[in-house]
Design a protein around this motif. Structure first.
Motif, PDB file in Angstrom:
ATOM      1  N   ARG A 184     133.613 -97.772 -35.059  1.00 45.47           N
ATOM      2  CA  ARG A 184     134.034 -96.404 -34.757  1.00 45.47           C
ATOM      3  C   ARG A 184     133.414 -95.930 -33.433  1.00 45.47           C
ATOM      4  N   VAL A 185     134.215 -95.230 -32.624  1.00 43.44           N
ATOM      5  CA  VAL A 185     133.751 -94.665 -31.351  1.00 43.44           C
ATOM      6  C   VAL A 185     134.136 -93.190 -31.292  1.00 43.44           C
ATOM      7  N   ILE A 186     133.192 -92.351 -30.825  1.00 41.15           N
ATOM      8  CA  ILE A 186     133.510 -90.932 -30.593  1.00 41.15           C
ATOM      9  C   ILE A 186     133.169 -90.577 -29.142  1.00 41.15           C
TER      10      ILE A 186
ATOM     11  N   THR B 234     125.793 -80.374 -26.482  1.00 41.09           N
ATOM     12  CA  THR B 234     126.212 -80.850 -27.811  1.00 41.09           C
ATOM     13  C   THR B 234     125.084 -80.784 -28.837  1.00 41.09           C
ATOM     14  N   GLY B 235     123.831 -80.717 -28.369  1.00 41.03           N
ATOM     15  CA  GLY B 235     122.693 -80.757 -29.289  1.00 41.03           C
ATOM     16  C   GLY B 235     122.392 -82.143 -29.831  1.00 41.03           C
ATOM     17  N   VAL B 236     123.127 -83.151 -29.376  1.00 39.30           N
ATOM     18  CA  VAL B 236     122.906 -84.526 -29.865  1.00 39.30           C
ATOM     19  C   VAL B 236     121.846 -85.211 -29.002  1.00 39.30           C
TER      20      VAL B 236
ATOM     21  N   ALA C 121     129.238 -91.349 -38.663  1.00 42.12           N
ATOM     22  CA  ALA C 121     129.417 -90.183 -39.537  1.00 42.12           C
ATOM     23  C   ALA C 121     128.066 -89.619 -39.981  1.00 42.12           C
ATOM     24  N   ASP C 122     127.036 -90.475 -40.065  1.00 39.32           N
ATOM     25  CA  ASP C 122     125.701 -90.019 -40.457  1.00 39.32           C
ATOM     26  C   ASP C 122     124.870 -89.592 -39.248  1.00 39.32           C
ATOM     27  N   VAL C 123     125.048 -90.296 -38.134  1.00 39.22           N
ATOM     28  CA  VAL C 123     124.216 -90.032 -36.947  1.00 39.22           C
ATOM     29  C   VAL C 123     124.712 -88.785 -36.209  1.00 39.22           C
ATOM     30  N   VAL C 124     126.038 -88.656 -36.082  1.00 39.54           N
ATOM     31  CA  VAL C 124     126.639 -87.503 -35.401  1.00 39.54           C
ATOM     32  C   VAL C 124     127.766 -86.954 -36.284  1.00 39.54           C
ATOM     33  N   PRO C 125     127.421 -86.106 -37.263  1.00 42.83           N
ATOM     34  CA  PRO C 125     128.434 -85.650 -38.221  1.00 42.83           C
ATOM     35  C   PRO C 125     129.568 -84.858 -37.565  1.00 42.83           C
ATOM     36  N   ALA C 126     129.246 -84.056 -36.532  1.00 43.39           N
ATOM     37  CA  ALA C 126     130.295 -83.281 -35.850  1.00 43.39           C
ATOM     38  C   ALA C 126     129.813 -82.987 -34.437  1.00 43.39           C
ATOM     39  N   VAL C 127     130.747 -82.913 -33.501  1.00 39.76           N
ATOM     40  CA  VAL C 127     130.379 -82.558 -32.124  1.00 39.76           C
ATOM     41  C   VAL C 127     130.964 -81.181 -31.809  1.00 39.76           C
ATOM     42  N   VAL C 128     130.072 -80.234 -31.502  1.00 36.67           N
ATOM     43  CA  VAL C 128     130.498 -78.886 -31.125  1.00 36.67           C
ATOM     44  C   VAL C 128     129.935 -78.601 -29.738  1.00 36.67           C
ATOM     45  N   PHE C 129     130.789 -78.178 -28.808  1.00 34.26           N
ATOM     46  CA  PHE C 129     130.342 -77.910 -27.444  1.00 34.26           C
ATOM     47  C   PHE C 129     129.963 -76.445 -27.309  1.00 34.26           C
ATOM     48  N   ARG C 130     128.781 -76.198 -26.725  1.00 35.00           N
ATOM     49  CA  ARG C 130     128.330 -74.818 -26.584  1.00 35.00           C
ATOM     50  C   ARG C 130     127.645 -74.615 -25.241  1.00 35.00           C
ATOM     51  N   GLY C 131     128.102 -73.621 -24.477  1.00 32.20           N
ATOM     52  CA  GLY C 131     127.428 -73.224 -23.249  1.00 32.20           C
ATOM     53  C   GLY C 131     127.663 -74.186 -22.093  1.00 32.20           C
ATOM     54  N   HIS C 132     126.772 -74.088 -21.099  1.00 31.35           N
ATOM     55  CA  HIS C 132     126.919 -74.858 -19.869  1.00 31.35           C
ATOM     56  C   HIS C 132     125.559 -75.412 -19.471  1.00 31.35           C
ATOM     57  N   SER C 133     125.545 -76.646 -18.934  1.00 30.46           N
ATOM     58  CA  SER C 133     124.288 -77.259 -18.515  1.00 30.46           C
ATOM     59  C   SER C 133     124.429 -77.886 -17.135  1.00 30.46           C
ATOM     60  N   ILE C 134     123.375 -77.773 -16.334  1.00 32.10           N
ATOM     61  CA  ILE C 134     123.336 -78.366 -14.988  1.00 32.10           C
ATOM     62  C   ILE C 134     122.036 -79.152 -14.838  1.00 32.10           C
TER      63      ILE C 134
END
Ligand code: MV4
Length: 449
Positions: free
Chosen positions: A220-222, A304-306, A322-335
């Protein structure tokens, strides 16, 4: 899970990997050259082994020495970081043969992606858009002229063993083909020992946008979204950000899903980056894939917080995505600003003793560095001495935060690129997010206000 990991690297990335191991309860072994006796990766690892003289070829790139250190300390895995042995398929094979897990994809996949024309073919057959070009290596000048007619001008000649822009030529007319073909082959032979070249239509003023992916050992790849990396000089990135100002949430999901599906077909495992050029019309074209963790991974971690290094280790140990990264949610901006020990005008390296070092903190600020007051920047390695990473709720707040953090970063004793970063943060075109790979050259050519 692994008991003990050897880190085949130095500097900030070695420390970054030590952080991840400590949080996972894994013991660490540092390796170091004679120039790095007083380095922080040596101090913070549980064990340390000197692997040779200062020159990288004699120490960090010395495969027998690294493997000996791994065997003496009885580690079960090696993390190569970035650079040095990170994309060396032979090293990954030697690790396997020594029953040590190489923290990266299989040697076969590393080799595939290292041959740029083969990577391009595999990407295309896995469903990624590629730049119109030759089906493979161009044999001679006559073939070059004939195939150039089909591709059209301008076009680009590229070394199959390429990287870092070497063995690359822009060709604008049939009259230039023969000479460019010969000089590209000559340069490729000199740089990589392999003269082979291929050709692609030339994309004018593209953005460089790359997708972060993670694959488990169960097929599996995400994707974890994209990074904008257009602010670079001579193929060295200076600033990276996530998300790209040019990518909408819909485009991110559409391209990200395509990238993940393609890499599942290829059988990718571990952390990787798929690089694209995005043309003025908004079309994406695959150019290459990096089979390692990259310098700029923290901007993806920020939105992503990952923790990508911890994920890399857990996935290599056989855990499921599925255990290591259950869901990816994008929040904010990073530089991220790469702070190099270099003259900010000429980019000449500026090694030496750091006489004063104070780095900024506060809300939304992260500094990845292995430097400290009185540390010595050796002349033998790359000049990256710190990565300054900010996160904020949106891009303009991130720029404001980066500006203040750069103001509060004190490094004395060596020259650094901090003044250049401050100039970029104040540049109207940068602030608009109106970027392409020629942006920095243009800024450096234009008179200062
Ligand atoms: C290109 C290109 C335009 N058209 N290929 C440079 C390094 C290598 N990895 C690929 N590179 C490019 N390939 C076509 N067909 C422009 C570049 C390029 C570039 C790419 C990414 C980031 C910075 C760059 C700077 C100059 C040229």
């Amino acid at each position: 899970m692994f008991r003990k990991i050897l880190i085949a690297n130095r500097g900030e990335i070695a420390l970054r990997i030590i952080c991840a191991c400590k949080e996972l309860g894994i013991a660490t072994v540092a390796v170091y050259s004679e120039a790095d006796r007083n380095a922080l990766h040596v101090r913070f690892a549980d064990e340390a082994v000197c692997i040779g003289p200062p020159r990288a070829a004699d120490s960090y790139l010395n495969i027998p020495q690294v493997i000996s250190a791994a065997e003496i300390t009885n580690v079960d895995a090696i993390h190569p970081g970035y650079g040095f042995l990170a994309e060396n398929a032979n090293f990954a094979e030697v690790c396997e043969a020594s029953h040590i897990t190489f923290l990266g994809p299989t040697p076969e996949v590393i080799r595939m992606m290292g041959e740029k024309d083969r990577a391009r073919r595999e990407a295309a057959s896995a469903g990624l858009p590629v730049i119109p070009g030759t089906a493979g290596v161009v044999e001679d000048e006559h073939a070059a002229l004939r195939q150039a007619k089909e591709i059209g001008y301008p076009l680009m000649i590229k070394a199959t063993a390429g990287g870092g822009g070497r063995g690359m030529r822009i060709v604008r007319s049939p009259a230039e083909i023969a000479a460019s073909f010969r000089s590209a082959r000559h340069e490729a032979e000199q740089a990589f020992g392999v003269p082979d070249v291929y050709m692609e239509k030339y994309i004018e003023r593209p953005r460089h946008i790359e997708f972060q992916i993670l694959g488990d050992r169960h097929g599996r790849v995400i994707h974890l979204g994209e990074r904008e990396c257009s602010v670079q000089r001579r193929h060295q990135k200076l600033i990276e950000e996530a998300p790209s100002p040019a990518v909408s949430p819909e485009m991110r999901e559409a391209m990200g899903a395509r990238v993940a599906a393609a890499l599942e077909k290829i059988g990718y495992s571990g952390a990787g980056t798929v690089e694209f050029l995005r043309d003025a019309a908004g079309e994406f074209y695959f150019i290459e894939m990096n089979t390692r963790i990259q310098v700029e991974h923290p901007v993806t971690e920020s939105v992503t917080g990952v923790d990508l290094i911890k994920a890399q280790i857990r996935l290599a140990a056989g855990e499921k995505l599925a255990d290591v990264v259950p869901a990816v949610v994008f929040r904010g901006h990073s530089i991220e600003c790469r702070i190099n020990a270099e003259d900010p005008e000429t980019f000449a390296p500026s090694p030496g003793r750091i006489t004063a070092f104070h780095f900024p903190g506060g809300h939304g600020v992260r500094v990845d560095t292995a430097m400290y007051s009185d540390a010595v920047v050796p002349p033998y390695y790359d000049s990256l001495i710190a990565k300054l990473i900010v996160r904020a709720s949106d891009r303009l707040e991130a720029i404001a935060r980066m500006r203040r953090a750069l103001e509060m970063f004190v490094i004395e004793g060596v020259k650094t690129t901090i003044p250049l970063h401050r100039r970029i943060m104040d540049d109207p075109q940068f602030r608009r997010g109106d970027l392409h790979t020629g942006f920095l050259d243009h800024l450096l050519d234009s008179p200062r206000r």
